[in-house]
Design a protein around this motif. Sequence first.
Motif, PDB file in Angstrom:
ATOM      1  N   GLU A 151       0.874  -1.193   0.000  1.00  0.00           N
ATOM      2  CA  GLU A 151       0.000   0.000   0.000  1.00  0.00           C
ATOM      3  C   GLU A 151       0.902   1.231   0.000  1.00  0.00           C
ATOM      4  OE1 GLU A 151      -3.761  -0.032   2.145  1.00  0.00           O
ATOM      5  OE2 GLU A 151      -3.107  -1.868   3.149  1.00  0.00           O
ATOM      6  N   GLU A 152       1.255   1.693  -1.222  1.00  0.00           N
ATOM      7  CA  GLU A 152       2.291   2.702  -1.370  1.00  0.00           C
ATOM      8  C   GLU A 152       1.924   4.062  -0.784  1.00  0.00           C
ATOM      9  OE1 GLU A 152       1.213   4.212  -5.881  1.00  0.00           O
ATOM     10  OE2 GLU A 152       2.855   2.780  -5.590  1.00  0.00           O
ATOM     11  N   ASN A 153       0.631   4.327  -0.555  1.00  0.00           N
ATOM     12  CA  ASN A 153       0.229   5.622  -0.029  1.00  0.00           C
ATOM     13  C   ASN A 153       0.117   5.655   1.493  1.00  0.00           C
ATOM     14  OD1 ASN A 153      -0.016   6.802  -2.598  1.00  0.00           O
ATOM     15  ND2 ASN A 153      -2.049   5.885  -2.856  1.00  0.00           N
ATOM     16  N   LEU A 154       0.423   4.514   2.129  1.00  0.00           N
ATOM     17  CA  LEU A 154       0.254   4.432   3.578  1.00  0.00           C
ATOM     18  C   LEU A 154       1.593   4.242   4.286  1.00  0.00           C
ATOM     19  CD1 LEU A 154      -2.896   2.120   3.921  1.00  0.00           C
ATOM     20  CD2 LEU A 154      -2.793   4.624   4.031  1.00  0.00           C
ATOM     21  N   LYS A 155       1.636   4.673   5.514  1.00  0.00           N
ATOM     22  CA  LYS A 155       2.785   4.437   6.379  1.00  0.00           C
ATOM     23  C   LYS A 155       2.288   3.886   7.712  1.00  0.00           C
ATOM     24  CE  LYS A 155       2.851   9.228   8.103  1.00  0.00           C
ATOM     25  NZ  LYS A 155       3.629  10.470   8.238  1.00  0.00           N
ATOM     26  N   GLU A 156       3.154   3.170   8.396  1.00  0.00           N
ATOM     27  CA  GLU A 156       2.827   2.602   9.699  1.00  0.00           C
ATOM     28  C   GLU A 156       3.716   3.260  10.745  1.00  0.00           C
ATOM     29  OE1 GLU A 156       1.923  -1.724  10.197  1.00  0.00           O
ATOM     30  OE2 GLU A 156       3.707  -1.659  11.491  1.00  0.00           O
ATOM     31  N   VAL A 157       3.098   3.965  11.668  1.00  0.00           N
ATOM     32  CA  VAL A 157       3.830   4.730  12.673  1.00  0.00           C
ATOM     33  C   VAL A 157       3.606   4.087  14.045  1.00  0.00           C
ATOM     34  CG1 VAL A 157       4.223   7.012  13.673  1.00  0.00           C
ATOM     35  CG2 VAL A 157       3.400   6.811  11.310  1.00  0.00           C
ATOM     36  N   SER A 158       4.690   3.761  14.726  1.00  0.00           N
ATOM     37  CA  SER A 158       4.602   3.160  16.059  1.00  0.00           C
ATOM     38  C   SER A 158       5.235   4.074  17.100  1.00  0.00           C
ATOM     39  CB  SER A 158       5.292   1.795  16.080  1.00  0.00           C
ATOM     40  OG  SER A 158       4.645   0.901  15.196  1.00  0.00           O
ATOM     41  N   TYR A 159       4.738   3.966  18.299  1.00  0.00           N
ATOM     42  CA  TYR A 159       5.140   4.874  19.384  1.00  0.00           C
ATOM     43  C   TYR A 159       5.641   4.071  20.564  1.00  0.00           C
ATOM     44  CZ  TYR A 159       2.160   7.755  16.457  1.00  0.00           C
ATOM     45  OH  TYR A 159       1.600   8.389  15.380  1.00  0.00           O
ATOM     46  N   SER A 160       6.506   4.664  21.364  1.00  0.00           N
ATOM     47  CA  SER A 160       7.047   3.961  22.524  1.00  0.00           C
ATOM     48  C   SER A 160       5.944   3.701  23.549  1.00  0.00           C
ATOM     49  CB  SER A 160       8.192   4.761  23.143  1.00  0.00           C
ATOM     50  OG  SER A 160       7.751   6.041  23.541  1.00  0.00           O
ATOM     51  N   THR A 161       6.225   2.784  24.441  1.00  0.00           N
ATOM     52  CA  THR A 161       5.228   2.347  25.430  1.00  0.00           C
ATOM     53  C   THR A 161       4.901   3.481  26.406  1.00  0.00           C
ATOM     54  OG1 THR A 161       6.117   0.102  25.277  1.00  0.00           O
ATOM     55  CG2 THR A 161       4.717   0.600  27.170  1.00  0.00           C
ATOM     56  N   THR A 162       3.633   3.644  26.672  1.00  0.00           N
ATOM     57  CA  THR A 162       3.190   4.688  27.605  1.00  0.00           C
ATOM     58  C   THR A 162       3.464   4.263  29.041  1.00  0.00           C
ATOM     59  OG1 THR A 162       0.970   3.815  28.016  1.00  0.00           O
ATOM     60  CG2 THR A 162       1.260   5.185  26.039  1.00  0.00           C
ATOM     61  N   PRO A 163       3.426   5.200  29.963  1.00  0.00           N
ATOM     62  CA  PRO A 163       3.387   4.824  31.371  1.00  0.00           C
ATOM     63  C   PRO A 163       2.060   4.121  31.687  1.00  0.00           C
ATOM     64  CG  PRO A 163       3.852   7.173  31.089  1.00  0.00           C
ATOM     65  CD  PRO A 163       3.411   6.653  29.765  1.00  0.00           C
ATOM     66  N   ILE A 164       1.952   3.581  32.871  1.00  0.00           N
ATOM     67  CA  ILE A 164       0.671   3.026  33.330  1.00  0.00           C
ATOM     68  C   ILE A 164      -0.321   4.177  33.424  1.00  0.00           C
ATOM     69  CG2 ILE A 164      -0.501   1.871  35.241  1.00  0.00           C
ATOM     70  CD1 ILE A 164       2.226   0.601  35.945  1.00  0.00           C
ATOM     71  N   MET A 165      -1.466   4.038  32.751  1.00  0.00           N
ATOM     72  CA  MET A 165      -2.415   5.151  32.746  1.00  0.00           C
ATOM     73  C   MET A 165      -3.830   4.668  32.438  1.00  0.00           C
ATOM     74  SD  MET A 165      -1.361   7.125  29.238  1.00  0.00           S
ATOM     75  CE  MET A 165      -2.118   6.678  27.673  1.00  0.00           C
ATOM     76  N   SER A 166      -4.793   5.552  32.666  1.00  0.00           N
ATOM     77  CA  SER A 166      -6.196   5.260  32.404  1.00  0.00           C
ATOM     78  C   SER A 166      -6.492   5.386  30.911  1.00  0.00           C
ATOM     79  CB  SER A 166      -7.093   6.225  33.183  1.00  0.00           C
ATOM     80  OG  SER A 166      -6.801   6.199  34.560  1.00  0.00           O
ATOM     81  N   THR A 167      -7.515   4.670  30.450  1.00  0.00           N
ATOM     82  CA  THR A 167      -7.865   4.700  29.026  1.00  0.00           C
ATOM     83  C   THR A 167      -8.271   6.087  28.565  1.00  0.00           C
ATOM     84  OG1 THR A 167     -10.091   3.981  29.665  1.00  0.00           O
ATOM     85  CG2 THR A 167      -8.583   2.290  28.828  1.00  0.00           C
ATOM     86  N   TYR A 168      -8.876   6.900  29.440  1.00  0.00           N
ATOM     87  CA  TYR A 168      -9.377   8.198  28.991  1.00  0.00           C
ATOM     88  C   TYR A 168      -8.259   9.165  28.626  1.00  0.00           C
ATOM     89  CZ  TYR A 168      -8.525  10.714  33.444  1.00  0.00           C
ATOM     90  OH  TYR A 168      -7.964  11.330  34.537  1.00  0.00           O
ATOM     91  N   LEU A 169      -7.005   8.831  28.992  1.00  0.00           N
ATOM     92  CA  LEU A 169      -5.860   9.706  28.698  1.00  0.00           C
ATOM     93  C   LEU A 169      -5.132   9.324  27.418  1.00  0.00           C
ATOM     94  CD1 LEU A 169      -4.444  10.040  32.315  1.00  0.00           C
ATOM     95  CD2 LEU A 169      -5.688  11.779  31.010  1.00  0.00           C
ATOM     96  N   LEU A 170      -5.508   8.198  26.817  1.00  0.00           N
ATOM     97  CA  LEU A 170      -4.904   7.799  25.551  1.00  0.00           C
ATOM     98  C   LEU A 170      -5.395   8.741  24.449  1.00  0.00           C
ATOM     99  CD1 LEU A 170      -3.093   5.480  24.430  1.00  0.00           C
ATOM    100  CD2 LEU A 170      -5.211   4.324  23.748  1.00  0.00           C
ATOM    101  N   ALA A 171      -4.550   9.009  23.461  1.00  0.00           N
ATOM    102  CA  ALA A 171      -4.949   9.931  22.394  1.00  0.00           C
ATOM    103  C   ALA A 171      -4.172   9.646  21.122  1.00  0.00           C
ATOM    104  CB  ALA A 171      -4.708  11.376  22.821  1.00  0.00           C
ATOM    105  N   PHE A 172      -4.803   9.937  19.981  1.00  0.00           N
ATOM    106  CA  PHE A 172      -4.106   9.944  18.703  1.00  0.00           C
ATOM    107  C   PHE A 172      -4.784  10.937  17.774  1.00  0.00           C
ATOM    108  CE2 PHE A 172      -7.039   6.314  18.597  1.00  0.00           C
ATOM    109  CZ  PHE A 172      -6.621   5.553  19.679  1.00  0.00           C
TER     110      PHE A 172
END
Length: 805
Positions: A151-172
Motif C-alpha cells: 500500500e504505497e500511499n500508507l505508512k505505519e507509525v509506532s510509538y514507545s510504550t506509555t506509562p501506566i495510565m487510564s484509558t481516557y488519557l490515551l490519544a491519537f
Amino acid sequence: MTSVCQKNFQRLPKNVAPKHYKLKLKPDLEKFTFEGWEDITLEVVCPTHKIKMNSVDIEVQEASYTGTLNIKFTGELNDKMKGFYRSKYTLNDQEKYLAVTQFEATDARRAFPCWDEPACKATFDVTLVVPKDRIALSNMPIISDKEVEGEENLKEVSYSTTPIMSTYLLAFVVGEFDFVEGADSNGVAVKVYTPVGKSAQGEFALDVAVKTLPFYNNYFGIAYPLPKVDLIAIPDFSAGAMENWGLITYRETALLVDAENSSARIKQWVALVVGHELAHQWFGNLVTMNRGKNCENTDTHAYIRTAEFVYRALEKPVEVGHPSEVDEIFDAISYSKGSSVIRMLHDYLGDKDFRQGMNIYLTRHQYKNTCTEHLWAALEEASGKPVGDMMATWTKQKGFPVLKVEQEQNGKDRHLTVTQSKFMAGGGDPPSGYRWMVPVSVLTQAQPDNPMLLGLMDNCSKDFVLHFVAKGQWVKLNAGTVGFYRVMYPSEMLQALMPAVKDLSLPPKDRLGLQSDLFALSRAGLTPAVDVLRTVGAYKNETDFTVWSNLSSNLSSISAILQYSDCYPAFKKYVINLFSKIAAEVGWDPTPEEDTLKPLLREVVLARMGRYGDEATVAEANKRFDAHCSGEAKLPADLKSAVYATVLTNGDSVTFEKMLKLYDEADMQEERVRIGRALGSVQDKDLIQKVLFFAMSDKVRAQDAVFVISGCTGSAAGRELAWKFFKENFLTLSDRYEGGFLLSRLVQATTENFASEEMANEVEQYFKEHPLAAAERTIQQSIENIRLNAKWLEREEEAVKKFLG
C-alpha cells in the motif's frame, strides 16, 4: 457482533484486569471508518469463563484468547466529537478531514474494546496506519515510521510504550498541521501544532508551556514523567481542552494567539488553559482520582485547578452512576467548588506545608488511583493540622455555610460572635445538622494589608476577640475572599466598610467578596435588594478589573429578572450612572503605560454601557464600527467584543448584515466565535430568529452553535424565541450533542433566566415528556433558578421600582 451501550449501568467485574494493550488502528479519512486490532495482556484475578469489557458502536469481527486477548474490529469516525472522530477543516479552498480522539470521560470504548474505567490502568503500545502525507501523533514519541507493504500511499507509525495510565488519557491525531517547537529548562520537548500556515499563532502557547512545566516540576518536587508534550489545536472540539498525557488537545480559541489580532482576553484565556492542562499531567494523569461511588467523597475530579478561583454560590455534590451522567459533572459546581475549597485549604495550611503535602501525595501514589482521603492524609502529615476532619465537612455534604457576625466593643477590644448555618440560595430556614470546619480570617482598618487567621471554627457558634480595634473602625471577615463561605454583617459593620470601599483602602479581593456576598444574600431573601443597590453605589470609584467584572456579572443577573418588570429602563440608567466614571477613565484607546488588565476592564465597561444604551458610547461604537467595515480604521482586537455587542444591541438589519459579512470574511476562529456570540444581541424578533437559524447552518461549527443560540438569551424576547427554537429542534440538537455537556449548557442557557412559576412548570413538564438523562441535574437546577427568580421579583419589584424612581 455489534456492541451497544448498556442501558442498566454496571461497573465491570474484577475477575480479570488489563495490564498492557498492543493497539493498531487504521483510519480511513474518506469513508470515515477505521479498522482495529488489539492484543491485551491480562491478569486473571480469579477463574472465569467470561470476560466483560466496554465497547460502543464497535463491530467485532474476531475475538480469541491465546495467552493474550486478541480482537479484530471496525468502527466509525463519527461526527459527535467523542471517541475516535472526524473534524473538518479547509486547506487551499478544499474541504478536508482529520481524525482525532476525545476519550474523557467514557468514550475510549468507542475507539476500541477496553476496560474504560479510570481505575483500570494499563500500559499501551500504539501503532497507526495512516496516509503518508499526514502527521500522526500519539501520547509518546515515534519509535518507527515505515512504509506499508503493498500500500504505497500508507505508512505505519509506532510509538514507545506509555506509562501506566487510564484509558481516557490515551490519544491519537491524524491530519495536516504546522508546528513550532522548543524545550523547557529540563530538556522536555514541547511542540505546538497549528493549522497549516498558522504556526506563528502557536508561539504564545509554546512560551507559556516551556515556562510552566519547570514551575510545576519545582512546585510538586516531581519531574514531568514523559519525554515530550504536544499541544494541538483541533477545529471541532467539544470541550476547551483535554489533558491527554503527552498529547494535549485544544479548541483553536484556547491555544492559538495572533500577535496582532488576538484580544487580551484570549491571551489570558490561552495562558490559563495551557497552565490548567499542564497541571493535569501530574494531577489526574500521574495520580488519578477514582470517580463515583467507590470513594466516600462526592466532589470528584475537581481538586487541583491551578490559577482558577471563582467565588460563586455553588450547590449540590457530584456523584456518578451511569456514563451518560459523567459529562454533566464537568461544570461550574465541580470545577469552582473544588478549586475554591482547595484554595481555602492552601491558605489555611500555608504554602510550605501545602507543597510538602502535595509532594508526599504525588510520590506515594504515582501511577495509581486514589481517593481524596489519600490527599487529605498527605497534607495532614505535612502540616500537622486536622485536614481530613476539616475537608470531610466540605466534600461530604452539600453546599457551604453563611457566617453571621455580631460585634460588641469592649474598651480597646472588639468581640465578635460568629454563627454558621447552611446557606440557602432559595431562602427559607436552613436545615439542622450541617456544620463545617471553617478557617475564619479577618482584616481590620488598622492593618488592611495584614490578614489574620482567627482560628478554625468547628462549632455552630464561636467567639473571637480582636485586640486594639477602636470603636467605629471597620472589620471584614474572610480576608482576601479566600474562604468558601458567605458573610452576613449587621448594618453598623457593613456601613463602617463603605468608606473603605469608596476610597479603595479595602483591598480589591475584599471589595469583590463584599459585593458578591451582598448579591447572594439578596437573592436568598436575607438582605433587601434595595440595600444592595444602595451599597453598590459606593463602588463608583472602583478601578480594579476583577471587581468590575464580578459586579457587572451580578448586575446582569438582576437585569435578566427586571426585564420582566416595567422598571427595567430605570435600572439600565442606574447602571449607566454607576459605570460612567470608570468609562470616562478607561476611555476607548489604550495608553502606553497601562497594565495588562486595563484592556479587559475597558471591554467590560464599554460593553455594559453600550448594551444599556448610553448615547455617547453607542455613537462612538457605531462610528468605529463603520470605519472598521469600510476599511478606514481597523478595530483593535480588544475593542471588538464591546463594539460588536453595542452596535448589534442598538442596531438594525443593516448592522446585522454587515456583521454577517465580517463573519464570512474572518480568517481566525477567534473572530468568528466573537461575532457568533455577539449576534444574539439584536433586539428585533425577526433578526433573533435569523440568528437562531444561522446557528444551525453549515457556517457555524457544532461546537460553537450552542454559544450562538445562548447569545440570544440576553433579552426577554430572545430568551422566549431561543426556548421555542430549542423545543422545535429538540431531536436534532439531542442527536447532535448526544449526551455531552454542550447539550446541558444549551438547556441551561435557554431556560434558567425565566422568572415566573408558569415558565418553571412549562420547563418541568416539557422535560418530563422529553427526558434528557445526561442533563437531568442541569434541568433541575434551571427549574430551581426560574423559581428563585420568580420569588425575587415578587418580593423585591416594588421596592426596587421605588428606589430607581
